[in-house]
Design a protein around this motif. Structure first.
Motif, PDB file in Angstrom:
ATOM      1  N   LYS A 133      -8.468   9.760  14.588  1.00 50.61           N
ATOM      2  CA  LYS A 133      -8.447  11.247  15.145  1.00 50.61           C
ATOM      3  C   LYS A 133      -8.592  11.913  14.154  1.00 50.61           C
ATOM      4  N   PHE A 134      -9.131  11.757  12.664  1.00 49.93           N
ATOM      5  CA  PHE A 134      -8.269  12.408  10.788  1.00 49.93           C
ATOM      6  C   PHE A 134      -8.406  13.868  11.803  1.00 49.93           C
ATOM      7  N   ASN A 135      -9.634  14.564  12.335  1.00 45.49           N
ATOM      8  CA  ASN A 135      -9.751  15.614  12.430  1.00 45.49           C
ATOM      9  C   ASN A 135      -8.290  16.318  13.409  1.00 45.49           C
ATOM     10  N   GLU A 136      -8.491  15.567  14.098  1.00 45.84           N
ATOM     11  CA  GLU A 136      -7.372  15.758  15.620  1.00 45.84           C
ATOM     12  C   GLU A 136      -5.406  15.983  14.470  1.00 45.84           C
ATOM     13  N   PHE A 137      -5.467  14.606  13.977  1.00 44.99           N
ATOM     14  CA  PHE A 137      -4.411  14.568  13.115  1.00 44.99           C
ATOM     15  C   PHE A 137      -3.929  15.620  11.821  1.00 44.99           C
ATOM     16  N   LYS A 138      -5.539  16.804  11.992  1.00 45.28           N
ATOM     17  CA  LYS A 138      -4.908  17.213  10.511  1.00 45.28           C
ATOM     18  C   LYS A 138      -4.325  18.486  11.303  1.00 45.28           C
ATOM     19  N   VAL A 139      -5.131  19.100  12.195  1.00 48.75           N
ATOM     20  CA  VAL A 139      -4.515  20.292  13.371  1.00 48.75           C
ATOM     21  C   VAL A 139      -3.146  19.788  13.243  1.00 48.75           C
ATOM     22  N   MET A 140      -2.762  18.739  14.441  1.00 44.48           N
ATOM     23  CA  MET A 140      -1.208  18.108  14.707  1.00 44.48           C
ATOM     24  C   MET A 140      -0.752  18.150  13.243  1.00 44.48           C
ATOM     25  N   CYS A 141      -1.593  18.563  11.944  1.00 43.89           N
ATOM     26  CA  CYS A 141       0.207  18.239  11.157  1.00 43.89           C
ATOM     27  C   CYS A 141       0.280  19.510  11.064  1.00 43.89           C
ATOM     28  N   GLU A 142      -0.859  20.647  11.124  1.00 42.02           N
ATOM     29  CA  GLU A 142      -0.534  22.225  11.085  1.00 42.02           C
ATOM     30  C   GLU A 142      -0.135  23.042  11.750  1.00 42.02           C
ATOM     31  N   THR A 143      -0.026  22.265  13.633  1.00 42.68           N
ATOM     32  CA  THR A 143       0.365  22.791  14.439  1.00 42.68           C
ATOM     33  C   THR A 143       2.107  22.271  14.678  1.00 42.68           C
ATOM     34  N   ILE A 144       2.606  21.283  14.025  1.00 39.34           N
ATOM     35  CA  ILE A 144       4.627  20.880  13.914  1.00 39.34           C
ATOM     36  C   ILE A 144       4.511  21.092  12.593  1.00 39.34           C
ATOM     37  N   LYS A 145       4.000  21.361  11.477  1.00 36.11           N
ATOM     38  CA  LYS A 145       4.342  22.202  10.801  1.00 36.11           C
ATOM     39  C   LYS A 145       5.074  21.278   9.927  1.00 36.11           C
ATOM     40  N   VAL A 146       3.752  20.561   9.492  1.00 37.06           N
ATOM     41  CA  VAL A 146       3.938  18.588   8.428  1.00 37.06           C
ATOM     42  C   VAL A 146       2.535  19.159   7.460  1.00 37.06           C
ATOM     43  N   ASP A 147       3.363  18.628   6.556  1.00 35.83           N
ATOM     44  CA  ASP A 147       2.047  18.981   4.715  1.00 35.83           C
ATOM     45  C   ASP A 147       1.018  17.388   5.756  1.00 35.83           C
ATOM     46  N   ALA A 148       0.050  18.074   5.343  1.00 36.46           N
ATOM     47  CA  ALA A 148      -1.293  16.992   5.595  1.00 36.46           C
ATOM     48  C   ALA A 148      -1.094  16.011   4.521  1.00 36.46           C
ATOM     49  N   PHE A 149      -1.527  14.695   4.798  1.00 38.56           N
ATOM     50  CA  PHE A 149      -1.856  13.763   3.823  1.00 38.56           C
ATOM     51  C   PHE A 149      -2.930  13.591   2.614  1.00 38.56           C
ATOM     52  N   SER A 150      -2.448  13.697   1.736  1.00 33.30           N
ATOM     53  CA  SER A 150      -3.890  13.987   0.764  1.00 33.30           C
ATOM     54  C   SER A 150      -4.523  12.336   0.783  1.00 33.30           C
ATOM     55  N   GLU A 151      -6.129  12.137   0.614  1.00 33.36           N
ATOM     56  CA  GLU A 151      -6.912  11.752   0.634  1.00 33.36           C
ATOM     57  C   GLU A 151      -6.362   9.858  -0.059  1.00 33.36           C
ATOM     58  N   GLU A 152      -5.748  10.350  -1.117  1.00 32.78           N
ATOM     59  CA  GLU A 152      -4.423   9.401  -1.662  1.00 32.78           C
ATOM     60  C   GLU A 152      -3.535   8.262  -0.770  1.00 32.78           C
ATOM     61  N   GLU A 153      -3.241   9.484   0.288  1.00 35.71           N
ATOM     62  CA  GLU A 153      -1.402   8.864   0.040  1.00 35.71           C
ATOM     63  C   GLU A 153      -2.503   8.399   1.502  1.00 35.71           C
ATOM     64  N   ILE A 154      -3.795   8.938   2.003  1.00 37.15           N
ATOM     65  CA  ILE A 154      -3.910   7.857   3.405  1.00 37.15           C
ATOM     66  C   ILE A 154      -4.663   7.200   2.891  1.00 37.15           C
ATOM     67  N   ALA A 155      -5.448   6.133   1.585  1.00 34.19           N
ATOM     68  CA  ALA A 155      -5.669   5.441   0.935  1.00 34.19           C
ATOM     69  C   ALA A 155      -4.381   3.889   0.695  1.00 34.19           C
ATOM     70  N   PHE A 156      -3.365   4.930   0.185  1.00 33.41           N
ATOM     71  CA  PHE A 156      -2.295   4.207  -0.066  1.00 33.41           C
ATOM     72  C   PHE A 156      -1.852   3.536   1.424  1.00 33.41           C
ATOM     73  N   LEU A 157      -1.325   4.784   2.411  1.00 33.87           N
ATOM     74  CA  LEU A 157      -1.206   3.531   3.714  1.00 33.87           C
ATOM     75  C   LEU A 157      -1.794   3.096   4.450  1.00 33.87           C
TER      76      LEU A 157
END
Length: 244
Positions: free
Chosen positions: A131-155
């Motif tokens: 749920k990448f799109n939902e995850f991105k909206v969630m981060c914006e709503t709770i005011k957490v910095d979004a994950f970069s592509e590099e961080e997503i791949a690293f995780l």
């Protein structure tokens, strides 16, 4: 007859421990005769050792040994994960936002079990994948910095690298069908998985897999060359010994 002899041996030993005028040579003579009670050989808990590799050794390497690139990306990724976990635990309103967007609450790590950290990272990783799109909206709503592509791949890669250790801990801390003869085969399976990861990864991920492989060798070198552990594995009916 044998129980009477054992009781006599115990009386002799107790008598020596109470008597002040007995020489230490008298006690040692009982040991030489095989009549002195001794404790079995201490065996270090393998699950605890694996936890040390993935927590204490890993955290020490983060401070001193790993490259700056690895330290930076791990720190950034872990900070964002921790922010989401903390918000979920501390704010019921924002926790509801997380559940609404993602369909569930995220797993959060505990203080005493390293496996809970792996489970929490893996849960976050699956949320990003499914749920990448939902995850991105969630981060914006709770005011957490979004994950970069590099961080997503690293995780995602970090979860793959952590998985063999988590697999071994789950097996070895089981309460059924786990024996001393299981330890070396489990460790060999873990090392095989890390060898495959080393062939498939480069850069900072190769650095991580090499660290875990070397830590296993260091922490379990005595076990891998111990006759008792090797014999226990050889006679375990679940495993096979190569006749060559």
């Amino acid at each position: 007859m044998e129980s009477e002899e054992n009781e006599e041996d115990l009386r002799d030993i107790r008598g020596i421990s109470r008597a002040e005028d007995k020489n230490i040579c008298d006690i040692l003579s009982l040991y030489d005769e095989g009549r002195f009670i001794t404790m079995p050989t201490h065996i270090r808990c393998a699950t605890h050792t694996l936890n040390l590799i993935s927590s204490a050794d890993f955290n020490r390497a983060l401070r001193t040994d790993f490259s700056e690139e690895l330290k930076t990306i791990y720190s950034n990724m872990e900070t964002k994960c921790s922010s989401i976990w903390n918000i979920q635990n501390r704010s019921s309103q924002k926790a509801d936002v997380i559940k609404t967007k993602m369909g569930k609450y995220f797993k959060t790590p505990g203080m005493t079990r390293w496996n809970s950290l792996y489970d929490s990272f893996q849960d976050m990783n699956l949320g990003l994948k499914k749920k990448f799109n939902e995850f991105k909206v969630m981060c914006e709503t709770i005011k957490v910095d979004a994950f970069s592509e590099e961080e997503i791949a690293f995780l995602a890669n970090l979860c793959d690298i952590f998985r063999p250790i988590a697999f071994a801990i789950d097996i070895l801390q089981g309460e059924e069908n786990i024996f001393i003869g299981s330890l070396i085969p489990v460790l060999c399976k873990v090392k095989d998985k890390f060898a495959k990861l080393q062939r498939n990864h480069t850069g900072i991920c190769l650095e991580l897999t090499t660290f875990f492989n070397n830590s296993l060798d260091k922490r379990f070198s005595d076990v891998m060359n111990n006759f008792d552990f090797l014999m226990a594995a050889a006679v375990h009916p679940q495993f096979k010994v190569d006749p060559k």
